[in-house]
Design a protein around this motif. Structure first.
Motif, PDB file in Angstrom:
ATOM      1  N   LYS A   3       1.151  -2.720  -1.493  1.00  0.00           N
ATOM      2  CA  LYS A   3       2.389  -3.291  -2.032  1.00  0.00           C
ATOM      3  C   LYS A   3       2.135  -4.634  -2.717  1.00  0.00           C
ATOM      4  O   LYS A   3       2.737  -4.929  -3.753  1.00  0.00           O
ATOM      5  N   LEU A  14       7.274   3.003 -11.698  1.00  0.00           N
ATOM      6  CA  LEU A  14       6.243   3.074 -10.655  1.00  0.00           C
ATOM      7  C   LEU A  14       5.711   4.501 -10.605  1.00  0.00           C
ATOM      8  O   LEU A  14       6.473   5.460 -10.423  1.00  0.00           O
ATOM      9  N   PHE A  70       2.731  -5.522  -6.651  1.00  0.00           N
ATOM     10  CA  PHE A  70       3.539  -6.679  -7.044  1.00  0.00           C
ATOM     11  C   PHE A  70       2.783  -7.596  -8.011  1.00  0.00           C
ATOM     12  O   PHE A  70       3.356  -8.106  -8.979  1.00  0.00           O
ATOM     13  N   GLN A 126       9.304  -3.312  -3.935  1.00  0.00           N
ATOM     14  CA  GLN A 126       8.975  -4.245  -5.019  1.00  0.00           C
ATOM     15  C   GLN A 126      10.183  -5.122  -5.363  1.00  0.00           C
ATOM     16  O   GLN A 126      10.020  -6.297  -5.696  1.00  0.00           O
ATOM     17  N   GLY A 165       1.614   2.659  -8.762  1.00  0.00           N
ATOM     18  CA  GLY A 165       2.262   2.371  -7.492  1.00  0.00           C
ATOM     19  C   GLY A 165       1.511   2.892  -6.284  1.00  0.00           C
ATOM     20  O   GLY A 165       1.999   2.809  -5.160  1.00  0.00           O
TER      21      GLY A 165
END
Ligand code: AP5
Length: 307
Positions: A277, A195, A281, A101, A273
């Motif tokens: 990805k 996260l 984000f 991240q 999390g």
């Protein structure tokens, strides 16, 4: 707040730069009042803009102090601060995706990424005394002692790029003593991102992680495979990325995380999390966007003495 500034170098209300060191943008206007003629000057430095108004009335009937300096008067009529750069912390268990991240956040927001683990690995690679000592703890999945980590992080945060562009602190602080030290040095974050990832997923992420020593990019054999054969051939694995070691790292994480969270609970945003990805984000991006908007709104224009 009204503040009068005397410029002995200027005898006419011409809009011209007064400080050679500051880039100046100038504009001028004259009011309808025969007594009150004004010129505006504005100066921009790194984080702020100051507008000055020449006040002819004060020049015609100057106060005693002004007579002493024999100079016309400029008043600071407005000051607008550019929002301060962002200061963000990102935290989470080993392999929760902090580094991944951070790559995306720095690409978009230009913050300086300061990762405690990377600083330590650089010391290990350099073969320094600190690196040699740090490695003994890293291999056991334990926290490296404060006397090594604290100054390392402090020195990195004090560098001009971090001051100018803002920082993104990754994997630090990991104990209340580190958090307290940071506060004592005057480093206060705007936001603490946590996260949150399921434990089984963490182990899978650790064992599949690979690093590109040329670009520093983080890959995963399954979730983020290398783009080319050439990259695949040069990927390396971290010495602490084994199933056995990640379990030790997880234990250390659980022992310390609550103490750190309690210090930042008012500014903590918990992010799921477990998502891809890009989805993780997107969530972080929303929060940062909103924070920046609030900053802009709050840093408004301070009218000190309206013309
Ligand atoms: P450090 O390097 O900080 O390791 P860590 O906290 O264990 O975190 P990682 O770097 O392993 O994981 P990450 O969260 O960055 O995940 P990544 O994005 O790479 O610390 C190492 C050691 O140094 C510590 O054990 C300790 O000894 C010492 N240390 C560090 N800081 C210290 C401190 N403050 N004080 C004292 N000692 C300290 O992702 C992992 C993998 O998952 C990658 O392969 C990636 O591609 C993949 N991935 C990421 N996100 C996703 C996703 N959303 N979906 C699928 N795959 C994903």
């Amino acid at each position: 707040m009204a503040c009068i500034v005397n410029f002995s170098a200027i005898t006419q209300p011409k809009p011209q730069p007064c400080f050679a060191s500051l880039p100046a943008s100038t504009s001028s206007h004259r009011s309808n009042s025969p007594k009150l003629q004004t010129s505006h000057l504005s100066f921009a430095s790194n984080n702020s803009r100051i507008s000055l108004r020449y006040d002819r009335t004060l020049a015609v009937s100057p106060p005693r102090e002004t007579l002493l300096s024999k100079a016309p008067n400029f008043m600071i009529v407005a000051a607008a601060n550019k929002p301060e750069p962002l200061k963000i912390m990102i935290s989470g268990a080993p392999a929760s995706g902090k580094g991944t991240q951070c790559e995306l956040i720095t690409q978009k927001y230009g913050l300086v990424h300061v990762a405690a683990g990377d600083l330590l690995r650089a010391e290990v690679a350099a073969g320094s005394e600190n690196g040699r000592r740090a490695k003994q703890f890293m291999e056991k999945g334990q926290l490296v002692p404060d006397e090594i980590v604290v100054m390392m992080v402090k020195e990195r945060l004090l560098r001009p790029d971090a001051h100018k562009n803002g920082w993104l602190l990754d994997g630090y602080p990991r104990s209340s003593s580190q958090a307290i030290a940071l506060k004592e040095f005057g480093f206060e974050p705007d936001l603490f991102i946590l996260l949150d990832v399921a434990e089984d997923t963490l182990v899978e992420r650790v064992v599949g992680r690979r690093l590109d020593p040329v670009t520093g990019k983080i890959y995963h054999l399954k979730y983020s495979p290398p783009e080319t054969e050439e990259i695949a051939a040069r990927l390396t694995q971290r010495f602490d990325d084994t199933e056995e070691k990640v379990k030790l790292r997880l234990r250390t994480h659980h022992q310390n995380v609550e103490a750190v969270l309690s210090m930042y609970k008012d500014i903590t945003v918990k992010v799921n999390g477990n998502l891809s990805k890009n989805d993780v984000f997107a969530k972080i991006d929303n929060v940062l966007d909103e924070l920046l908007e609030q900053r802009k709104a709050g840093s408004g224009y301070l009218e000190a003495n309206k013309a």
